[in-house]
Design an enzyme around this catalytic site. Structure first.
Site, PDB file in Angstrom:
ATOM      1  CE  LYS A   9       0.971   1.475   4.118  1.00  0.00           C
ATOM      2  NZ  LYS A   9       1.575   3.058   4.523  1.00  0.00           N
ATOM      3  CB  ALA A  95      11.888  -2.097   7.458  1.00  0.00           C
ATOM      4  CB  ALA A  96       9.939  -0.279   2.240  1.00  0.00           C
ATOM      5  CB  ALA A  99       1.344  -1.975   4.742  1.00  0.00           C
ATOM      6  N   GLY A 100       4.330  -4.304   3.992  1.00  0.00           N
ATOM      7  CA  GLY A 100       4.634  -5.518   3.405  1.00  0.00           C
ATOM      8  C   GLY A 100       4.339  -6.502   4.367  1.00  0.00           C
ATOM      9  N   GLY A 101       4.784  -6.490   5.741  1.00  0.00           N
ATOM     10  CA  GLY A 101       4.490  -7.254   7.138  1.00  0.00           C
ATOM     11  C   GLY A 101       2.957  -7.353   7.258  1.00  0.00           C
ATOM     12  CB  SER A 102       0.107  -4.848   7.717  1.00  0.00           C
ATOM     13  OG  SER A 102       1.012  -4.208   8.736  1.00  0.00           O
ATOM     14  CG  ASP A 135      -0.567   0.195   8.227  1.00  0.00           C
ATOM     15  OD1 ASP A 135      -1.407   1.090   8.436  1.00  0.00           O
ATOM     16  OD2 ASP A 135       0.461   0.143   7.923  1.00  0.00           O
TER      17      ASP A 135
END
Length: 284
Positions: A9, A95-96, A99-102, A135
Site C-alpha cells: 500500500k 521495512a519500507a 505495509a509488507g508485513g501487515s 495497517d
C-alpha cells in the site's frame, strides 16, 4: 498449498491529529493498494506447528513475524488443532513504509480462514487484524480507504484515478517509533484529507497529485537526507506528484505516461538500488 496475494500500500495522505491517552497517535490517512505484492503460501500441518519460511533473510521466521502472529491468533481464538507452514515470497521491500508485513498477516488471515474452515466474514477478519497491527485491517480489505483511529477504523472510498506508481527505497531503515517521536504537531503542514477524497470521487488526477501530503515526511527528511534526494530526482525527471509513503523511507511518484515512467526509473537507477514501476490497484 493455498496461495494468497499480499499487495503493498501507499499513503496518498497521512495526517496525525493528536497523541492519544493510550500512547498511540490518532491518524487520518488515505491508503490505496499498488500492484507490487508478496505471495503467501499456506500448507496444512497436522501437528499444530506454525512454521515460517521467507525468501528474504531480513524477515523474521519466529513470533516476531506478523504472519506468524496472525496464524497464532486464529489458532488460539478458535481452538484450531491444525498447524500451518507459511512461505512468503517477498517482492515488497522490507521495512519500507509499504505495509509488507501487515499485508502478509492479512493474507494469512484470509488464507487460513479458508484452509482451517473458520467461515469468518471479511469484517470479522479485519477486526482480528486490529490486534496484530495498525495497517492489518486495511490490508484485509485492500482497495482504497480512509483509515482513522490507530489506522484500524476503515471507510471505503472509490479507487483513485489510474496511474503508474514508481517506488524507490533507499538502502536505509527508518524507525517508525523514532519518526513519531520526532513529530511536533504544532509545527507541521497538515494534508487536506477532504480535498483528496474529493479528487478521488471526481477522478481528478491533477488535484490528486497536488493534494498529496504526509506529516511524517518532514521528520524523516531531516533524519535521512537521501530520502530528500530521491524526491528531488523524481521531480526533476518530471513526476506529476511525489510523496514519501508511511514513515518511509520509500518515496513514490505518480506518472500517467509509460514513456515518462521509464525515464524516471532509468534516472533513479544510479541513485537507488530498489526501484519499481507498478500500477495503482485501488479496487477491492
Amino acid at each position: 498449498m493455498l496461495y494468497v496475494k499480499a499487495p503493498a500500500k501507499i499513503n496518498l495522505t497521512l495526517d496525525v491529529l493528536h497523541k492519544r491517552p493510550d500512547g498511540y497517535h490518532e491518524v487520518e490517512m488515505i491508503m490505496t493498494t499498488v500492484d507490487l505484492a508478496d505471495r503467501v503460501g499456506l500448507e496444512l500441518r497436522h501437528d499444530g506447528a506454525i512454521l515460517i519460511h521467507s525468501s528474504n533473510n531480513f524477515v523474521p521466521d519466529d513470533q516476531r513475524n506478523l504472519a506468524y502472529q496472525a496464524a497464532k491468533l486464529l489458532q488460539d481464538r478458535f481452538n484450531v488443532a491444525e498447524g500451518v507452514a507459511i512461505s512468503i515470497d517477498k517482492q515488497i521491500p522490507v521495512a519500507a513504509g509499504l505495509a509488507g508485513g501487515s499485508s502478509d498477516a492479512a493474507a494469512t488471515l484470509k488464507g487460513l480462514n479458508e484452509l482451517w474452515h473458520l467461515n469468518l466474514s471479511i469484517d470479522e477478519l479485519a477486526v482480528l487484524g486490529e490486534e496484530i497491527g495498525s495497517d492489518v485491517s486495511f490490508c484485509v480489505y485492500g482497495g482504497t480507504a480512509i483509515a482513522r483511529g490507530r489506522g484500524e477504523k476503515i471507510e471505503h472510498i472509490p479507487a483513485p484515478p489510474s496511474s503508474w506508481v514508481i517506488l524507490a527505497k533507499p538502502t536505509i531503515s527508518v524507525s517508525t517509533a523514532a519518526v513519531y517521536g520526532g513529530l511536533k504537531l504544532d509545527n507541521v503542514e497538515h494534508p487536506n484529507t477532504a480535498d483528496m477524497v474529493e479528487a478521488i470521487h471526481t477522478n481528478d488526477y491533477v488535484k490528486m497529485c497536488d493534494t498529496l501530503g504526509n506529516v511524517l515526511e518532514s521528520v524523516t527528511l531531516d533524519m535521512h537526507p537521501e530520502v530528500s534526494s530521491i524526491k528531488e530526482q523524481m521531480k526533476r525527471f518530471g513526476a506529476d506528484g511525489v510523496l514519501m509513503s508511511g514513515s518511509g523511507p520509500t518515496v513514490f511518484a505518480l506518472v500517467q505516461t509509460e514513456a515518462r515512467t521509464t525515464r524516471i526509473v532509468n534516472g533513479l537507477k544510479g541513485f537507488c538500488d530498489e526501484v519499481y514501476a507498478v500500477r495503482l490497484l485501488g479496487d477491492r
